[in-house]
Design an enzyme around this catalytic site. Structure first.
Site, mmCIF file in Angstrom:
data_model
loop_
_atom_site.group_PDB
_atom_site.id
_atom_site.type_symbol
_atom_site.label_atom_id
_atom_site.label_comp_id
_atom_site.label_asym_id
_atom_site.label_seq_id
_atom_site.Cartn_x
_atom_site.Cartn_y
_atom_site.Cartn_z
ATOM 1 N N LYS A 113 0.830 -1.207 0.000
ATOM 2 C CA LYS A 113 0.000 0.000 0.000
ATOM 3 C C LYS A 113 0.864 1.257 0.000
ATOM 4 O O LYS A 113 0.514 2.261 -0.612
ATOM 5 C CB LYS A 113 -0.922 0.003 1.215
ATOM 6 N N LYS A 193 -9.297 -10.875 -11.539
ATOM 7 C CA LYS A 193 -10.011 -11.070 -10.267
ATOM 8 C C LYS A 193 -10.976 -9.902 -10.030
ATOM 9 O O LYS A 193 -10.581 -8.744 -10.134
ATOM 10 C CB LYS A 193 -8.986 -11.133 -9.125
ATOM 11 N N LYS A 196 -12.912 -4.261 -6.198
ATOM 12 C CA LYS A 196 -13.282 -2.834 -6.208
ATOM 13 C C LYS A 196 -12.160 -2.024 -6.834
ATOM 14 O O LYS A 196 -12.388 -1.108 -7.599
ATOM 15 C CB LYS A 196 -13.476 -2.334 -4.774
HETATM 16 P P1 ADP Z 1 -11.934 -6.027 -3.081
HETATM 17 O O1 ADP Z 1 -10.816 -6.770 -3.786
HETATM 18 O O2 ADP Z 1 -13.085 -5.792 -4.006
HETATM 19 O O3 ADP Z 1 -11.453 -4.763 -2.381
HETATM 20 P P2 ADP Z 1 -11.998 -7.098 -0.444
HETATM 21 O O4 ADP Z 1 -10.499 -7.137 -0.397
HETATM 22 O O5 ADP Z 1 -12.702 -6.045 0.371
HETATM 23 O O6 ADP Z 1 -12.468 -6.987 -1.971
HETATM 24 O O7 ADP Z 1 -12.534 -8.541 -0.083
HETATM 25 C C1 ADP Z 1 -13.454 -8.837 0.927
HETATM 26 C C2 ADP Z 1 -13.633 -10.356 0.952
HETATM 27 O O8 ADP Z 1 -14.174 -10.832 -0.276
HETATM 28 C C3 ADP Z 1 -12.309 -11.102 1.159
HETATM 29 O O9 ADP Z 1 -12.541 -12.190 2.055
HETATM 30 C C4 ADP Z 1 -11.951 -11.614 -0.213
HETATM 31 O O10 ADP Z 1 -11.200 -12.805 -0.146
HETATM 32 C C5 ADP Z 1 -13.325 -11.823 -0.863
HETATM 33 N N1 ADP Z 1 -13.226 -11.547 -2.301
HETATM 34 C C6 ADP Z 1 -13.023 -10.341 -2.880
HETATM 35 N N2 ADP Z 1 -12.967 -10.438 -4.220
HETATM 36 C C7 ADP Z 1 -13.112 -11.743 -4.524
HETATM 37 C C8 ADP Z 1 -13.121 -12.491 -5.749
HETATM 38 N N3 ADP Z 1 -12.979 -11.902 -6.929
HETATM 39 N N4 ADP Z 1 -13.281 -13.818 -5.681
HETATM 40 C C9 ADP Z 1 -13.430 -14.435 -4.474
HETATM 41 N N5 ADP Z 1 -13.428 -13.808 -3.295
HETATM 42 C C10 ADP Z 1 -13.267 -12.471 -3.292
#
Ligand code: ADP
Ligand code: TRP
Length: 325
Positions: A113, A193, A196
């Site tokens: 980060k 993947k 957000k």
């Molecule tokens: P983002 O990548 O959208 O910021 P987060 O890091 O906030 O998502 O993820 C929150 C939860 O959702 C975590 O436990 C993460 O492993 C799961 N998650 C996020 N994106 C995916 C994805 N594309 N496939 C499977 N699980 C996901």
């Protein structure tokens, strides 16, 4: 067993979050032998999001999504970290005084980060210590998280271990991470993947028209309507396979291979199946977002319950530290 997990309020929950994290956690919480602690890590979110209006909107959207997906807030513990900030940050301070500087400076997430973000603040640096406090404040045994959180859980155990060596092995419970390697990575509209941060996500709680606009953006190759298409490499088909039933998937596969079936048709089918499969969740989500006082009440009840647990742990810790008798 006490199962605990935190979710940042950095945006609205998307299909990847729902299939990859929310549904599996709700399944775990249904086991009557478990007590689930699910909280919105809004203090952690503040490291990257400062606008209080957006932070609150995201918090409500995440809370509404969990309830819409079937989380039983009455049986379990459902709360905002900021509403129990006194307890979380008190334990964080104690743990800070046991945290070697290099442990944080070498953290993968911090290094990553701090290279990417313009705002590299001290909250970002001490983020893992607050996370350790979130977990050990409730004597959690199991922490289901994504792979990226493995190191934060190791740090939690290291800090808890150091603390216990000083004040006694029965001071803090050391948690185990539960990292489900089998959970598939849900692809986004561009095939990477779903995330957000990549802005390639599908928000299944959008109204039908806006949801269709997003589905129409799913990236495909340029084959013409009459051409046969490869289901294995196509993003629309991949997403469809995650939500449609077996017969529907086979039917779409056959259509792809036969030709005369365009990506526009496939996208309409994906849109329809998302609306159908998430009908109940969409309706409940809409309900909670239109009844914020009800959502507030559920959170406040959860916060009162969680506070009872936090109080007991903090008082045990303070005694061990000789701050209190
Ligand atoms: P983002 O990548 O959208 O910021 P987060 O890091 O906030 O998502 O993820 C929150 C939860 O959702 C975590 O436990 C993460 O492993 C799961 N998650 C996020 N994106 C995916 C994805 N594309 N496939 C499977 N699980 C996901
Ligand atoms: N750091 C976690 C994430 O970004 C969120 C989080 C905060 C958390 N506190 C926690 C997760 C405690 C599990 C336990 O996903």
């Amino acid at each position: 067993m006490r199962i605990l997990t935190g979710i940042q309020a950095s945006g609205r929950p998307h299909l990847g979050n729902i299939l990859g994290a929310i549904r599996p956690a709700i399944e775990l919480s249904k086991n009557p032998a478990n007590e689930s602690f699910l909280f919105i890590a809004d203090l952690h979110t503040l490291t990257s999001l400062k606008d209080g209006r957006i932070l609150r909107e995201n918090t409500y959207a995440i809370a509404a999504a969990w309830l819409a997906c079937g989380f039983d807030a009455d049986k379990n513990f459902f709360y905002r970290q900021s509403k129990l900030a006194g307890y979380h940050t008190e334990l964080m301070w104690y743990l800070n005084c046991f945290t070697p500087f290099p442990m944080l400076a070498n953290g993968h997430s911090f290094k990553d980060k701090s290279e990417k973000l313009a705002d590299v603040n001290a909250g970002l640096f001490t983020y893992p210590v607050l996370q350790a406090a979130d977990i050990m404040l409730y004597d959690a045994h199991i922490v289901p998280v994504g792979k990226d959180q493995r190191q934060h859980l190791e740090m939690t155990r290291d800090l808890g271990g150091a603390f216990n060596r000083q004040y006694g092995e029965d001071t803090l419970v050391l948690p185990e991470a539960k990292i489900d390697e089998a959970v598939m990575t849900i692809p986004g509209i561009d095939g990477a993947k779903m995330s957000k941060s990549l802005n390639n996500y599908i928000d299944i709680f959008l109204n039908e028209k806006d949801l269709l606009k997003v589905v129409k953006k799913v990236v495909t190759d340029a084959k013409a309507l009459e051409d046969p298409k490869d289901p294995e490499t196509d993003n629309v088909f991949k997403l469809y396979s995650l939500v449609a039933n077996k017969e529907e998937i086979e039917e779409m596969r056959a259509n792809y291979l036969a030709g005369g079936y365009g990506y526009g048709h496939a996208k309409n089918a994906l849109h329809a199946v998302l609306i159908r499969e998430f009908a109940e969740e969409r309706e409940k989500f809409e309900y909670y977002m239109n009844h914020i006082p009800e959502l507030e009440q559920k959170l406040q009840e959860g916060e009162a319950k969680a506070e009872q647990i936090a109080k007991v742990t903090i008082s045990r810790i303070r005694k061990k530290m000789n701050f209190d008798d």
